[in-house]
Design a protein around this motif. Sequence first.
Motif, short mmCIF file in Angstrom:
data_model
loop_
_atom_site.label_atom_id
_atom_site.label_comp_id
_atom_site.label_asym_id
_atom_site.label_seq_id
_atom_site.Cartn_x
_atom_site.Cartn_y
_atom_site.Cartn_z
N LEU A 1 1.00 -1.15 0.10
CA LEU A 1 0.00 -0.05 -0.14
C LEU A 1 0.78 1.38 -0.02
N TYR A 2 1.89 1.12 0.86
CA TYR A 2 2.75 2.52 0.92
C TYR A 2 3.60 2.45 -0.37
N LYS A 3 3.85 1.63 -1.05
CA LYS A 3 4.71 1.75 -2.09
C LYS A 3 3.75 2.07 -3.23
N VAL A 4 2.45 1.53 -3.33
CA VAL A 4 1.82 2.04 -4.45
C VAL A 4 1.19 3.38 -4.50
N SER B 1 -6.33 3.72 -19.73
CA SER B 1 -5.96 2.31 -20.35
C SER B 1 -4.59 2.35 -19.77
N THR B 2 -3.85 3.49 -20.15
CA THR B 2 -2.36 3.53 -19.97
C THR B 2 -2.20 3.27 -18.58
N SER B 3 -2.92 3.95 -17.68
CA SER B 3 -2.93 4.12 -16.22
C SER B 3 -3.06 2.63 -15.67
N VAL B 4 -4.02 2.03 -16.25
CA VAL B 4 -4.02 0.63 -15.68
C VAL B 4 -3.20 -0.37 -16.04
N SER B 5 -2.56 -0.14 -17.30
CA SER B 5 -1.32 -0.98 -17.64
C SER B 5 -0.16 -0.65 -16.95
N ILE B 6 0.15 0.64 -16.69
CA ILE B 6 1.40 0.89 -15.85
C ILE B 6 1.11 0.34 -14.64
N SER B 7 -0.11 0.40 -13.70
CA SER B 7 -0.38 0.01 -12.52
C SER B 7 -0.26 -1.42 -12.42
N LEU B 8 -0.36 -2.26 -13.31
CA LEU B 8 -0.44 -3.72 -13.48
C LEU B 8 1.00 -3.85 -13.57
N SER B 9 1.68 -3.26 -14.22
CA SER B 9 3.07 -3.74 -14.21
C SER B 9 3.72 -3.31 -13.10
N LEU B 10 3.47 -2.26 -12.33
CA LEU B 10 3.92 -1.99 -11.15
C LEU B 10 3.56 -2.98 -10.23
N PHE B 11 2.17 -3.41 -9.99
CA PHE B 11 1.98 -4.32 -8.90
C PHE B 11 2.78 -5.68 -9.18
N LEU B 12 2.96 -6.24 -10.59
CA LEU B 12 3.52 -7.26 -10.71
C LEU B 12 5.04 -7.29 -10.29
N SER B 13 5.61 -6.16 -10.54
CA SER B 13 7.10 -6.06 -10.28
C SER B 13 7.33 -5.83 -8.80
N LEU B 14 6.45 -5.08 -8.05
CA LEU B 14 6.40 -5.09 -6.49
C LEU B 14 6.09 -6.38 -5.91
N PHE B 15 5.15 -7.09 -6.45
CA PHE B 15 4.94 -8.51 -5.95
C PHE B 15 6.28 -9.44 -6.19
N TYR B 16 7.01 -9.30 -7.42
CA TYR B 16 8.03 -9.89 -7.66
C TYR B 16 9.15 -9.69 -6.36
N SER B 17 9.17 -8.26 -6.11
CA SER B 17 10.04 -7.81 -4.89
C SER B 17 9.64 -8.51 -3.89
N GLU B 18 8.63 -8.63 -3.55
CA GLU B 18 8.39 -9.17 -2.00
C GLU B 18 8.64 -10.63 -2.10
N ILE B 19 8.24 -11.28 -3.18
CA ILE B 19 8.60 -12.68 -3.16
C ILE B 19 9.97 -13.17 -3.08
N SER B 20 10.72 -12.30 -3.85
CA SER B 20 12.33 -12.20 -3.95
C SER B 20 12.57 -12.19 -2.54
#
Length: 370
Positions: free
Chosen positions: A89-92, A139-158
């Motif tokens: 939440l903070y990072k988003v 559409s662009t905002s949603v696409s960027i948000s999805l990229s952001l979420f997936l990269s942050l999710f990867y970061s947390e799993i890592s």
Amino acid sequence: MLSPKSKRNISRIIPFGVIWLGLGWFILFVEGAATQHQNLNPSSAITLTTEVFIFASIAVTVVGLIVGAVEVLWMGHLFSKKSFTQKLLYKVGFYTFFLLLVILITYPLAAGVELDVSPFDTQVREKFSNFLMSIEFVSTSVSISLSLFLSLFYSEISDNVGHGVLMNFFTGKYHKPTEEKRIFLFSDMKSSTTIAEQLGHIKYFELLREYYSDFSDPIIRHAGEVYQYVGDEIVISWKYEDGIKANNCIECFFAMKADLQKRGDWYSAIFGVVPTFKAGLHVGKVTTGEIGALKKEIIFTGDVLNTTARIQGLCNKYNVDILVSEDLITALQLGNELQIESLGTTALKGKEGRMELLTIQKRVSVLGKG
């Protein structure tokens, strides 16, 4: 030559760029298929030409790498003690502002490439104004948000399973058992039972968290990998070449000790005790592979682990903080700054034959200079 810490940071940042580029291409493919590669709203949407595609690919990769650098070098440490959900939440919130800034910069540049004019041209400003009021902006905002979420999710799993372990799972390196030569360091906190009784369960857990955190930087600096945390014990492993290089496995022990001592006053003020530890080191062949049905792990099996644990258990007997097997000592190129003392041969529990054990100390003159 890059330091082990720099190499580790770069290897953690690069996947962010890959995630953003891969997802960006996927979204472009889906949008292209849906519109049959036609620009249905040229007054606000940018036509995908070859030049625009190249620019967009470079832009999203760079943005992904910037997000990765911010995450690995700063943001990850800033919220390291927050829960998984709180961190997201903070990072988003932070990245939402950052990515809006990205849109404000990249859209005029892309429009300038499409129209072959300056990003400050009137045509670009008019198109950008239309874009901000259009469905393409959403559409662009949603696409960027999805990229952001997936990269942050990867970061947390890592962070939770370990970057090296995660990469090994992705690449399937240990899907089949592999034999390799490794160095192990078993570290155990001294008087841990007494400290736990003195502090109580919650306070002791907080001490352990700080104690392990203080070890992180020395382990990274000396190319080590955390294999396991077991109570107050930490098992560190090196690929043979990495552990031998610059005596990383030995220098890691002294760096861990030094970093812990630097915070001695803080530990004393907060917990009333200053934790210390002892360690045993050994080298040998292990079988490495994935195991588990309900929960996958990459584990090491081999006599070297049991032997290292036995060596570490003898530190109290010899009243030393570090014990190293003769096999490992002979493989190292130790300089004059280290004083080596043989403690003779001993029989290890459950093993045939005897093994020579040695202890190492930093010479007083060297400690004085540090």
